[in-house]
Design an enzyme around this catalytic site. Structure first.
Site, PDB file in Angstrom:
ATOM      1  N   ARG A 111     105.025 -28.480  94.396  1.00 42.41           N
ATOM      2  CA  ARG A 111     105.821 -27.643  95.316  1.00 42.41           C
ATOM      3  C   ARG A 111     106.985 -28.493  95.792  1.00 42.41           C
ATOM      4  NH1 ARG A 111     104.045 -23.477 100.008  1.00 42.41           N
ATOM      5  NH2 ARG A 111     103.749 -22.294  98.087  1.00 42.41           N
ATOM      6  N   HIS A 138     109.012 -18.821  92.346  1.00 47.72           N
ATOM      7  CA  HIS A 138     107.610 -18.950  92.781  1.00 47.72           C
ATOM      8  C   HIS A 138     106.752 -18.194  91.756  1.00 47.72           C
ATOM      9  CE1 HIS A 138     104.254 -19.780  95.180  1.00 47.72           C
ATOM     10  NE2 HIS A 138     104.537 -19.148  96.304  1.00 47.72           N
ATOM     11  N   GLN A 141     103.082 -17.044  92.489  1.00 52.73           N
ATOM     12  CA  GLN A 141     103.031 -15.874  93.370  1.00 52.73           C
ATOM     13  C   GLN A 141     103.259 -14.598  92.558  1.00 52.73           C
ATOM     14  OE1 GLN A 141     102.488 -15.757  96.874  1.00 52.73           O
ATOM     15  NE2 GLN A 141     102.270 -13.604  96.344  1.00 52.73           N
ATOM     16  N   CYS A 273     104.276 -12.036 100.286  1.00 53.34           N
ATOM     17  CA  CYS A 273     103.609 -13.225  99.745  1.00 53.34           C
ATOM     18  C   CYS A 273     102.839 -13.986 100.820  1.00 53.34           C
ATOM     19  CB  CYS A 273     104.636 -14.138  99.087  1.00 53.34           C
ATOM     20  SG  CYS A 273     105.953 -14.644 100.220  1.00 53.34           S
TER      21      CYS A 273
HETATM   22  N1   CP Z   1     102.489 -17.355  99.405  1.00 51.89           N
HETATM   23  C1   CP Z   1     102.396 -18.698  99.425  1.00 51.89           C
HETATM   24  O1   CP Z   1     102.841 -19.393  98.496  1.00 51.89           O
HETATM   25  O2   CP Z   1     101.769 -19.196 100.512  1.00 51.89           O
HETATM   26  P1   CP Z   1     101.694 -20.746 100.927  1.00 51.89           P
HETATM   27  O3   CP Z   1     103.084 -21.159 101.318  1.00 51.89           O
HETATM   28  O4   CP Z   1     100.729 -20.782 102.071  1.00 51.89           O
HETATM   29  O5   CP Z   1     101.217 -21.523  99.753  1.00 51.89           O
HETATM   30  N1  NVA Z   2     110.386 -17.793 100.499  1.00 45.08           N
HETATM   31  C1  NVA Z   2     109.334 -18.506 101.187  1.00 45.08           C
HETATM   32  C2  NVA Z   2     108.037 -18.307 100.487  1.00 45.08           C
HETATM   33  C3  NVA Z   2     106.859 -18.981 101.125  1.00 45.08           C
HETATM   34  C4  NVA Z   2     105.578 -18.763 100.357  1.00 45.08           C
HETATM   35  C5  NVA Z   2     109.704 -19.983 101.278  1.00 45.08           C
HETATM   36  O1  NVA Z   2     110.198 -20.536 100.300  1.00 45.08           O
HETATM   37  O2  NVA Z   2     109.502 -20.575 102.331  1.00 45.08           O
END
Ligand code: CP
Ligand code: NVA
Length: 314
Positions: A111, A138, A141, A273
């Site tokens: 990440r 993502h 997701q 999400c």
């Molecule tokens: N939706 C999602 O990726 O959640 P987190 O940021 O908690 O991993």
């Molecule tokens: N768009 C958000 C998604 C979190 C799961 C972010 O990048 O923070």
């Protein structure tokens, strides 16, 4: 790879990495979704499928769902994981990080703030690299999202999927993944916050091949009217916190509230999400309504990622 019921032995991905949604072919996505359904129905059948394998989880940003579902997924497949937080490439070059991890573990789940960091890990590592969220995509997701839509509607073909809000990583991966499976995707964002034009072009290319469409608008009502699914995400993504106040003003009028959601098709679902900011991008009434499938999406992160790991790790 041919689409169809999950075979034994499980088919492996033709490419090594999942840096973005496009790394999976159309047939591979269909196979993965079938496999995810099979894993969900009979998890114990796969209890030792990845015995002895280990994941490296490298997270530059916080996470609840992604971290825990990858840790649970590998554990429930008989394997193990190690976790490291902090900026990748700060203490030593990314190429050195990649060449350490490939000596100890079987897959990197990263990440990152920048998509380039995921690409650099993939460039230097001989083991698979999975994008667990970057500034651009993502994909994990999106796999759970299309799995959830398939469960609800049988197929994505002919569905209208509306995304209201920031043209961000989640919107990008949803556009790519839903359009290629035959859904018409409409994204409504305020001026200046539309999805990246290159990603829109990629999604429109996939849509043309699938007989679907990808449309970008600034009018939320246009996106939501007749939609089978209405998706939103936070107005301020991780890493852009200093823009929060400006964004709150820009996104006023883009909240998914009961009035906007009432324009959707009968039987429409609300998607997010998570984490959600109630009172900003969505009202409490909508996210807590019977039509909300946000926890199905969260559950399906586990099953879809198990299928992904089964297809990626030897
Ligand atoms: N939706 C999602 O990726 O959640 P987190 O940021 O908690 O991993
Ligand atoms: N768009 C958000 C998604 C979190 C799961 C972010 O990048 O923070």
């Amino acid at each position: 790879m041919q689409a169809g019921a999950p075979a034994d032995p499980i088919l492996k991905m033709s490419g090594q990495d999942l840096t973005c949604d496009l790394d999976l072919s159309h047939d591979e996505v269909n196979y993965l979704l079938d496999l995810a359904d099979a894993v969900k129905a009979a998890p114990r059948r796969f209890a030792s499928a990845l015995a002895g394998r280990t994941l490296s989880l490298l997270f530059e940003k916080p996470s609840l769902r992604t971290r825990l579902t990858f840790e649970l997924a590998i554990k429930q497949l008989g394997g193990d994981s190690v976790f490291s937080s902090g900026m990748i490439g700060e203490r030593e070059p990314i190429k050195d990080v990649a060449r350490n991890l490939e000596r100890w573990t079987n897959c990197i789940v990263a990440r990152t703030f920048s998509q380039e960091t995921v690409m650099e890990l993939a460039r230097w590592s001989k083991i698979p690299v999975i994008n667990a969220l970057s500034d651009l995509y993502h994909p994990c997701q999106a796999l759970a999202d299309v799995m959830t839509l398939r469960e609800r509607f049988g197929s994505l073909r002919g569905l209208k999927v509306a995304f209201v809000g920031d043209g961000n990583n989640v919107a990008h991966s949803l556009m790519l993944s839903a359009a290629r499976l035959g859904a018409d995707v409409v994204v409504a964002s305020p001026p200046g916050y539309a999805p990246n034009p290159d990603v829109v072009g990629q999604a429109q290319g996939l849509a043309a091949a699938a007989g679907s469409t990808v449309t970008i608008t600034t009018v939320p009502e246009e996106a939501v009217t007749g939609a089978n699914a209405v998706y939103t995400d936070v107005w301020t993504s991780m890493g852009s916190e200093n823009e929060a106040e400006r964004r709150r003003k820009a996104f006023c009028g883009y909240q998914v509230d009961e009035k906007l959601f009432s324009l959707a098709a009968p039987g429409a679902v609300f998607m997010h999400c998570l984490p959600a900011h109630r009172g900003e991008e969505v009202t409490d009434a909508v996210i807590e309504s019977q039509q909300s499938v946000v926890f199905d999406q969260a559950e399906n992160r586990l099953h879809a990622q198990k299928a992904l790991l089964l297809m990626m790790i030897d």
